[in-house]
Design a protein around this motif. Structure first.
Motif, PDB file in Angstrom:
ATOM      1  N   ALA A  43      10.185   6.470  -3.295  1.00 21.11           N
ATOM      2  CA  ALA A  43      10.535   5.700  -2.098  1.00 21.11           C
ATOM      3  C   ALA A  43       9.293   5.142  -1.411  1.00 21.11           C
ATOM      4  O   ALA A  43       9.283   3.994  -0.956  1.00 21.11           O
ATOM      5  N   GLU A  44       8.227   5.943  -1.353  1.00 21.82           N
ATOM      6  CA  GLU A  44       7.015   5.483  -0.678  1.00 21.82           C
ATOM      7  C   GLU A  44       6.311   4.398  -1.481  1.00 21.82           C
ATOM      8  O   GLU A  44       5.844   3.397  -0.914  1.00 21.82           O
ATOM      9  N   LEU A  45       6.250   4.557  -2.788  1.00 18.88           N
ATOM     10  CA  LEU A  45       5.621   3.526  -3.615  1.00 18.88           C
ATOM     11  C   LEU A  45       6.447   2.240  -3.625  1.00 18.88           C
ATOM     12  O   LEU A  45       5.890   1.137  -3.664  1.00 18.88           O
ATOM     13  N   ARG A  46       7.754   2.384  -3.543  1.00 20.99           N
ATOM     14  CA  ARG A  46       8.622   1.209  -3.451  1.00 20.99           C
ATOM     15  C   ARG A  46       8.386   0.477  -2.134  1.00 20.99           C
ATOM     16  O   ARG A  46       8.395  -0.756  -2.095  1.00 20.99           O
ATOM     17  N   LEU A  47       8.127   1.225  -1.077  1.00 22.51           N
ATOM     18  CA  LEU A  47       7.813   0.616   0.218  1.00 22.51           C
ATOM     19  C   LEU A  47       6.539  -0.217   0.115  1.00 22.51           C
ATOM     20  O   LEU A  47       6.473  -1.347   0.627  1.00 22.51           O
ATOM     21  N   VAL A  48       5.528   0.322  -0.544  1.00 22.62           N
ATOM     22  CA  VAL A  48       4.274  -0.418  -0.734  1.00 22.62           C
ATOM     23  C   VAL A  48       4.512  -1.669  -1.577  1.00 22.62           C
ATOM     24  O   VAL A  48       4.019  -2.759  -1.259  1.00 22.62           O
ATOM     25  N   GLU A  49       5.300  -1.527  -2.636  1.00 22.61           N
ATOM     26  CA  GLU A  49       5.593  -2.676  -3.506  1.00 22.61           C
ATOM     27  C   GLU A  49       6.311  -3.777  -2.734  1.00 22.61           C
ATOM     28  O   GLU A  49       6.002  -4.965  -2.898  1.00 22.61           O
ATOM     29  N   ARG A  50       7.261  -3.407  -1.885  1.00 22.61           N
ATOM     30  CA  ARG A  50       7.975  -4.400  -1.066  1.00 22.61           C
ATOM     31  C   ARG A  50       7.016  -5.130  -0.141  1.00 22.61           C
ATOM     32  O   ARG A  50       7.071  -6.362   0.005  1.00 22.61           O
ATOM     33  N   ALA A  51       6.126  -4.384   0.502  1.00 20.84           N
ATOM     34  CA  ALA A  51       5.174  -5.006   1.425  1.00 20.84           C
ATOM     35  C   ALA A  51       4.248  -5.970   0.706  1.00 20.84           C
ATOM     36  O   ALA A  51       3.942  -7.066   1.210  1.00 20.84           O
ATOM     37  N   PHE A  52       3.809  -5.620  -0.502  1.00 17.90           N
ATOM     38  CA  PHE A  52       2.892  -6.488  -1.233  1.00 17.90           C
ATOM     39  C   PHE A  52       3.603  -7.673  -1.874  1.00 17.90           C
ATOM     40  O   PHE A  52       2.949  -8.552  -2.444  1.00 17.90           O
ATOM     41  N   GLY A  53       4.901  -7.727  -1.714  1.00 18.50           N
ATOM     42  CA  GLY A  53       5.611  -8.923  -2.124  1.00 18.50           C
ATOM     43  C   GLY A  53       5.243 -10.138  -1.285  1.00 18.50           C
ATOM     44  O   GLY A  53       5.489 -11.281  -1.709  1.00 18.50           O
ATOM     45  N   VAL A  54       4.648  -9.927  -0.107  1.00 15.65           N
ATOM     46  CA  VAL A  54       4.228 -11.047   0.748  1.00 15.65           C
ATOM     47  C   VAL A  54       2.701 -11.217   0.731  1.00 15.65           C
ATOM     48  O   VAL A  54       2.160 -12.032   1.475  1.00 15.65           O
ATOM     49  N   ILE A  55       2.009 -10.456  -0.124  1.00 20.86           N
ATOM     50  CA  ILE A  55       0.544 -10.523  -0.199  1.00 20.86           C
ATOM     51  C   ILE A  55       0.144 -11.036  -1.584  1.00 20.86           C
ATOM     52  O   ILE A  55       0.436 -10.379  -2.589  1.00 20.86           O
ATOM     53  N   PRO A  56      -0.508 -12.190  -1.678  1.00 17.63           N
ATOM     54  CA  PRO A  56      -0.913 -12.732  -2.988  1.00 17.63           C
ATOM     55  C   PRO A  56      -1.899 -11.807  -3.695  1.00 17.63           C
ATOM     56  O   PRO A  56      -2.621 -11.033  -3.054  1.00 17.63           O
ATOM     57  N   ARG A  57      -1.947 -11.883  -5.015  1.00 13.96           N
ATOM     58  CA  ARG A  57      -2.890 -11.080  -5.781  1.00 13.96           C
ATOM     59  C   ARG A  57      -4.322 -11.481  -5.451  1.00 13.96           C
ATOM     60  O   ARG A  57      -4.620 -12.652  -5.261  1.00 13.96           O
ATOM     61  N   GLY A  58      -5.185 -10.481  -5.412  1.00 16.02           N
ATOM     62  CA  GLY A  58      -6.586 -10.700  -5.091  1.00 16.02           C
ATOM     63  C   GLY A  58      -7.300  -9.365  -5.038  1.00 16.02           C
ATOM     64  O   GLY A  58      -6.813  -8.368  -5.575  1.00 16.02           O
ATOM     65  N   GLN A  59      -8.450  -9.340  -4.385  1.00 18.04           N
ATOM     66  CA  GLN A  59      -9.227  -8.114  -4.251  1.00 18.04           C
ATOM     67  C   GLN A  59      -8.687  -7.305  -3.075  1.00 18.04           C
ATOM     68  O   GLN A  59      -8.634  -7.800  -1.946  1.00 18.04           O
ATOM     69  N   VAL A  60      -8.317  -6.052  -3.353  1.00 18.38           N
ATOM     70  CA  VAL A  60      -7.662  -5.210  -2.352  1.00 18.38           C
ATOM     71  C   VAL A  60      -8.391  -3.881  -2.215  1.00 18.38           C
ATOM     72  O   VAL A  60      -8.741  -3.251  -3.220  1.00 18.38           O
ATOM     73  N   LEU A  61      -8.610  -3.455  -0.986  1.00 25.92           N
ATOM     74  CA  LEU A  61      -9.155  -2.136  -0.689  1.00 25.92           C
ATOM     75  C   LEU A  61      -8.023  -1.204  -0.308  1.00 25.92           C
ATOM     76  O   LEU A  61      -7.218  -1.518   0.570  1.00 25.92           O
ATOM     77  N   ASP A  62      -7.953  -0.047  -0.973  1.00 21.13           N
ATOM     78  CA  ASP A  62      -7.001   1.007  -0.626  1.00 21.13           C
ATOM     79  C   ASP A  62      -7.777   2.112   0.075  1.00 21.13           C
ATOM     80  O   ASP A  62      -8.557   2.835  -0.556  1.00 21.13           O
ATOM     81  N   ALA A  63      -7.585   2.234   1.396  1.00 19.04           N
ATOM     82  CA  ALA A  63      -8.343   3.220   2.165  1.00 19.04           C
ATOM     83  C   ALA A  63      -7.497   3.768   3.315  1.00 19.04           C
ATOM     84  O   ALA A  63      -7.012   2.994   4.128  1.00 19.04           O
ATOM     85  N   PRO A  64      -7.275   5.064   3.330  1.00 15.46           N
ATOM     86  CA  PRO A  64      -7.767   6.062   2.395  1.00 15.46           C
ATOM     87  C   PRO A  64      -6.927   6.070   1.122  1.00 15.46           C
ATOM     88  O   PRO A  64      -5.709   5.937   1.179  1.00 15.46           O
ATOM     89  N   CYS A  65      -7.586   6.272  -0.002  1.00 13.02           N
ATOM     90  CA  CYS A  65      -6.880   6.200  -1.276  1.00 13.02           C
ATOM     91  C   CYS A  65      -6.207   7.517  -1.655  1.00 13.02           C
ATOM     92  O   CYS A  65      -5.345   7.539  -2.538  1.00 13.02           O
ATOM     93  N   GLY A  66      -6.605   8.635  -1.005  1.00 14.21           N
ATOM     94  CA  GLY A  66      -6.041   9.922  -1.386  1.00 14.21           C
ATOM     95  C   GLY A  66      -6.276  10.180  -2.864  1.00 14.21           C
ATOM     96  O   GLY A  66      -7.382   9.998  -3.374  1.00 14.21           O
ATOM     97  N   GLY A  67      -5.220  10.566  -3.567  1.00 20.62           N
ATOM     98  CA  GLY A  67      -5.338  10.827  -4.998  1.00 20.62           C
ATOM     99  C   GLY A  67      -5.244   9.600  -5.866  1.00 20.62           C
ATOM    100  O   GLY A  67      -5.265   9.703  -7.099  1.00 20.62           O
ATOM    101  N   GLY A  68      -5.129   8.410  -5.265  1.00 16.33           N
ATOM    102  CA  GLY A  68      -5.169   7.159  -6.019  1.00 16.33           C
ATOM    103  C   GLY A  68      -3.830   6.589  -6.435  1.00 16.33           C
ATOM    104  O   GLY A  68      -3.774   5.613  -7.180  1.00 16.33           O
ATOM    105  N   ARG A  69      -2.716   7.157  -5.942  1.00 14.64           N
ATOM    106  CA  ARG A  69      -1.400   6.708  -6.413  1.00 14.64           C
ATOM    107  C   ARG A  69      -1.126   5.248  -6.046  1.00 14.64           C
ATOM    108  O   ARG A  69      -0.627   4.481  -6.871  1.00 14.64           O
ATOM    109  N   VAL A  70      -1.468   4.826  -4.823  1.00 17.14           N
ATOM    110  CA  VAL A  70      -1.241   3.435  -4.407  1.00 17.14           C
ATOM    111  C   VAL A  70      -2.194   2.506  -5.144  1.00 17.14           C
ATOM    112  O   VAL A  70      -1.813   1.422  -5.594  1.00 17.14           O
ATOM    113  N   THR A  71      -3.438   2.941  -5.291  1.00 16.46           N
ATOM    114  CA  THR A  71      -4.435   2.150  -6.026  1.00 16.46           C
ATOM    115  C   THR A  71      -3.949   1.825  -7.429  1.00 16.46           C
ATOM    116  O   THR A  71      -3.982   0.660  -7.866  1.00 16.46           O
TER     117      THR A  71
END
Length: 225
Positions: A43-71
């Motif tokens: 559910a949480e990763l799906r939330l991130v995927e939905r949000a990035f549906g409005v963000i074009p591909r490019g260079q992205v910083l994931d901070a804090p990355c935690g264990g790297g799941r979103v990255t």
């Protein structure tokens, strides 16, 4: 007259963390944090995927990355990722997982209150599951200002809404003498105010399940060139 004991105490206070989220992830706690219910994880990763549906591909910083799941998920969607965290334990886990997946992604130690990147260094930034640790407006504004400084276009920031069944439950338990939650809910109106001071406007606010779950992910965009 300043005593030695008083001087030592003042130094101890000055060096104490401004909030628990800065120091809570010991190696043991960092490993334990990686274990979560599969349904919640999806559910949480799906939330991130939905949000990035409005963000074009490019260079992205994931901070804090935690264990790297979103990255890793966003890398799989075609974004060029950089992962960053303040916790050495989390950085170690992120490097392990990213390497195991065969990905070549920079994993760097960074403090969101003072990022070591130049202005507008990334096309977008995601800060997921940290904002609710901030106990006051001063820290919230400081972090948002840094995120906006380093982002060229977009910032995706998660926050805990006070207008949800979960948040109301925490308040009710505290009012009845239970342990006060260390998770600080903030309204979207408040979050917007921090970004507006930095020249960013709200694109869209995403919720895992509005009015039920407290977790939201809001996407903001720079309003001026």
């Amino acid at each position: 007259m300043v005593t030695l004991a008083g001087l030592v105490e003042s130094i101890r206070i000055d060096r104490s963390p401004t909030y628990n989220g800065r120091v809570k992830y010991t190696p043991e706690k960092a490993r334990a944090y990686q274990i979560r219910a599969e349904r919640k994880e999806r559910a949480e990763l799906r939330l991130v995927e939905r949000a990035f549906g409005v963000i074009p591909r490019g260079q992205v910083l994931d901070a804090p990355c935690g264990g790297g799941r979103v990255t890793m998920m966003l890398a799989g969607l075609g974004y060029k990722m950089t992962a960053a965290d303040l916790s050495d334990a989390m950085l170690e886990i992120a490097r392990e997982k990213i390497t195991a997946c065969g990905l070549k992604i920079p994993v760097e130690k960074q403090d969101l209150e003072q990022l070591g990147y130049s202005d507008r260094h990334f096309d977008a930034i995601i800060s997921f599951r940290l904002f609710h640790h901030f106990p006051n407006a001063e820290i919230r504004q400081r972090v948002v200002t840094e995120l906006c400084r380093v982002s060229k276009n977009f910032v995706a920031l998660s926050y805990f809404s006070p207008y949800s069944y979960t948040s109301l439950g925490r308040k009710w338990r505290a009012a009845r003498g239970g342990r006060k939650s260390q998770k600080h809910a903030t309204s979207l109106r408040e979050v917007k105010s921090y970004f507006e001071k930095c020249g960013f406007g709200l694109v869209r606010d995403f919720a895992r399940l509005n009015l039920i779950h407290t977790l939201h992910l809001a996407v903001f965009r720079r309003q001026s060139s």
